[in-house]
Write an enzyme that holds these catalytic residues in place. Structure first.
Site, PDB file in Angstrom:
ATOM      1  CE  LYS A 117      -1.807   2.964   2.860  1.00  0.00           C
ATOM      2  NZ  LYS A 117      -2.042   4.119   1.969  1.00  0.00           N
ATOM      3  N   GLY A 154       6.093   5.753   8.320  1.00  0.00           N
ATOM      4  CA  GLY A 154       5.209   6.905   8.415  1.00  0.00           C
ATOM      5  C   GLY A 154       5.380   7.601   9.746  1.00  0.00           C
ATOM      6  CD  GLU A 193      12.000   5.089   8.675  1.00  0.00           C
ATOM      7  OE1 GLU A 193      12.009   6.062   9.457  1.00  0.00           O
ATOM      8  OE2 GLU A 193      11.809   5.186   7.462  1.00  0.00           O
ATOM      9  CB  CYS A 252      11.867   9.933   8.908  1.00  0.00           C
ATOM     10  SG  CYS A 252      12.649   8.647   7.919  1.00  0.00           S
ATOM     11  CD  GLU A 272       9.291  13.465  11.488  1.00  0.00           C
ATOM     12  OE1 GLU A 272      10.258  12.924  10.929  1.00  0.00           O
ATOM     13  OE2 GLU A 272       8.250  12.861  11.767  1.00  0.00           O
TER      14      GLU A 272
END
Length: 509
Positions: free
Chosen positions: A184, A236, A258, A292, A393
């Site tokens: 996906k 994500g 992750e 990230c 973030e």
């Protein structure tokens, strides 16, 4: 472009192009221009059921599941060849759906994707799928082996920022281990992923690699809760990662995550300022900060703080923000309009909390891309480690520069965060840098540069940055189950010492 000419990207299930059961398609928007560049099928629970059933059937085929490593290596090399043969098409799709620059995608992503498959093509030949344990005489001679076997059907959920690279990071090790896949991708940047999965059908058995695009609330939810999906790998946000982990617990799925990061770089007083300025800004401006592992916190010793800040502003002023398809462009747009506004809100929060915008901080105007979502390269000064921009973030081209006095203080600030994906040290004292690296709680520590990721080195996080490792042989570990198989050589029951614990009359006349 008329709707009849608009490229359409269907689902790929059991090796075939499939219409979504709902009949629904969604526009894919080029974030540099705001224009529609394609339409992608939006799958739902019924499509997931179909894809999982096909993947389960493919996994039941022993010819795939038990394929010798040497043969599997050939398939992985063939995948790499498909990628390179179609590099131009894949790169263009990636640029127009994600906003990644031509320089980055052609110079880094596509080569890395192919290299990842080739690296695993070699690793799979040496991977310890079978390990023989030494024979032990007590309590009797037993031959024991440790087998590494594929887990089964793997649901792979990727993020929108590096579509092809994230696909490869999950698909390649899953194939290397002998699993089957339902992928996906993010529904806002799906075109390059759908096309690559379609191309790879030429070298993979039917049902081994399937792709169902759709929302996280429908397709992601269905995959992570599906009773016939044996493993989920998710990239994500930390918030969604926690939800995925909870879903996996319902059926005890294997799960690797992750997630987010807030990478701190510690700049020692002896660091070369030119090197730091270019390297630290590479660490936060690559992909416009939408990575990230970006180095978004720069902890600078007070003795060099002002001098380095001046250099950061100078280098930032030379950054070219522009259309990603232009080779001169160094930084492209935010992925969506909503994400653009999120980044701008973070910059305003920094102002509100007392930080100073040393450069940038506004929307960037790009000629010919008036509908795009561009943010100026931004350096924030006078940031403290308790500010929102230092804790959360941002996922944009925003560097928070924080002053410190002692090395112990810098290390404490670097570790004082929920994340632990990346960290770095800038110094000419490489011995000291290694010592500092031992104290930094992060899955990757980089010395005198950033983004030093390679396809044979493990990548993953500490703390709320997730768990599990991607890249190289370490990634295969996440896609196998471990089985111990032992064989007894002793044929006479009376000589089996442990049997006497239960059979107390064994051997008596």
């Amino acid at each position: 472009m008329s709707s009849s000419e608009m490229p359409r990207y269907p689902l790929i299930i059991n090796g075939e192009r499939c219409e979504p059961s709902s009949g629904e398609y969604r526009d894919v928007i080029n974030p540099a221009t705001g224009e529609t560049v394609g339409q992608v099928a939006m799958g739902n629970e019924a499509d997931v059921d179909q894809a999982v059933a096909c993947a389960k059937t493919a996994f039941a085929d022993k010819a795939w599941r038990r394929m010798p490593p040497a043969e599997r290596s050939k398939i992985l090399y063939a995948c790499a060849s498909v990628i390179m043969e179609n590099a131009q098409e894949l790169a263009l799709l990636e640029i127009t759906c994600s906003g990644g620059t031509l320089n980055r995608i052609a110079g880094m992503d596509i080569p890395a994707v192919a290299d990842l498959f080739m690296n695993l093509a070699e690793e799979v030949k040496e991977y310890p799928f079978v390990t023989n344990l030494p024979t032990r005489p007590l309590p009797e001679q037993v031959h024991s082996q440790v087998w590494k076997e594929p887990i089964g059907v793997c649901g792979l959920i990727t993020a929108w920022n590096f579509p092809l690279l994230l696909l490869a990071m999950k698909v390649a090790p899953a194939l290397a281990a002998g699993n089957t896949i339902v992928l996906k991708p993010a529904e806002i940047t799906p075109t390059s992923s759908v096309r690559l999965v379609e191309l790879l059908q030429s070298v993979l058995p039917k049902g081994v690699l399937n792709i169902v695009v759709g929302s996280g609330s429908k397709v992601g939810e269905a995959l992570s809760l599906h009773k016939d999906v044996d493993k989920i790998s998710f990239t994500g946000s930390t918030a969604i990662g926690k939800h995925v982990q909870q879903n996996c617990a319902v059926t005890m799925k294997r799960c690797t995550l992750e997630l987010g990061g807030k990478g701190p770089g510690i700049v020692l007083p002896d660091a070369q300022l030119e090197n730091v300025a270019y390297g630290a800004l590479w660490g936060v401006y690559m992909n416009a900060g939408q990575a990230c592992e970006s180095g978004t916190r720069l902890l600078v010793h007070e003795d060099i703080y002002d001098a380095l800040l001046d250099k950061l502003v100078e280098v930032s002023s030379r950054m070219i923000v522009g259309n990603p398809i232009d080779p001169a462009t160094g930084m492209g747009p935010m992925s969506t309009e909503s994400h653009f506004h999120s980044v701008m809100d973070y910059i305003q929060s920094a102002r509100d909390e007392g930080a100073r915008v040393a450069c940038g901080g506004e929307r960037a105007d790009v000629e010919g891309c008036e509908g795009g979502f561009f943010v100026q390269p931004t350096v924030l000064a006078d940031v403290t480690n308790d500010m929102k921009v230092a804790r959360e973030e941002i996922f944009g081209p925003v560097l928070s520069v924080i002053k410190y006095r002692s090395l112990d203080e810098a290390i404490a600030m670097a570790n004082d965060n929920d994340y632990g994906l990346s960290a770095g040290v800038w110094t000419t004292d490489l011995v000291l840098a290694q010592e500092i690296a031992r104290d930094l709680r992060a899955g990757s520590v980089w010395i005198n540069d950033w983004h030093m990721m390679r396809t044979d080195a493990p990548f993953g996080g500490y703390k709320q940055s997730g768990y599990g490792r991607e890249f190289g042989k370490y990634s295969i570990d996440s896609y196998v189950e471990t089985k111990a198989v032992s064989t007894s050589f002793e044929r006479e029951p009376a000589k089996k010492r442990l049997h006497h614990i239960v059979h107390t009359t064994l051997g008596q006349a």
